[in-house]
Design a protein around this motif. Sequence first.
Motif, mmCIF file in Angstrom:
data_model
loop_
_atom_site.group_PDB
_atom_site.id
_atom_site.type_symbol
_atom_site.label_atom_id
_atom_site.label_comp_id
_atom_site.label_asym_id
_atom_site.label_seq_id
_atom_site.Cartn_x
_atom_site.Cartn_y
_atom_site.Cartn_z
ATOM 1 N N GLU A 211 0.825 -1.209 0.000
ATOM 2 C CA GLU A 211 0.000 0.000 0.000
ATOM 3 C C GLU A 211 0.860 1.260 0.000
ATOM 4 N N ARG A 212 1.935 1.250 0.758
ATOM 5 C CA ARG A 212 2.835 2.409 0.777
ATOM 6 C C ARG A 212 3.446 2.649 -0.600
ATOM 7 N N SER B 266 2.240 1.719 -3.473
ATOM 8 C CA SER B 266 1.179 2.144 -4.373
ATOM 9 C C SER B 266 0.853 3.622 -4.175
ATOM 10 N N ALA B 267 0.786 4.062 -2.936
ATOM 11 C CA ALA B 267 0.464 5.462 -2.644
ATOM 12 C C ALA B 267 1.595 6.391 -3.090
ATOM 13 N N PRO C 82 1.109 10.158 -6.455
ATOM 14 C CA PRO C 82 0.662 11.259 -5.585
ATOM 15 C C PRO C 82 -0.323 12.160 -6.318
#
Length: 85
Positions: free
Chosen positions: A56-57, A59-60, A64
Motif C-alpha cells: 500500500e505504501r 502504491s500510494a 501522488p
Amino acid sequence: MKISVTDAKAQLTELVRRAEAGDEVILTRHGHPAVRLVPVRVRLNEAERRAILESERASAASKPSPGPSAARSQDFLYDDDGLPA
C-alpha cells in the motif's frame, strides 16, 4: 434468519454455509435468541501484514495527487475591489 436449536441440529452444515456467506443466523431456545453464528475472521501473521502495508505504501507513493491551489484559497475574505470584507 432465526431457527430453533432443535431444528438447527438437522441443518447445521447449511446454517454454517449461510453464516460464512454473511447471512445472520440466530439459534433460539424456547423462542428467545440464544446464539448467533458468525464466521471466524482469519488473522494475518506479522509478515503478511507487513507485506500488505509495504504494498500500500508503494502504491500510494507511485501516484501522488496534487493538493488544492493555495493561491486563491482566501478569496472569500475580500470583496470584488480587493478590500477586506
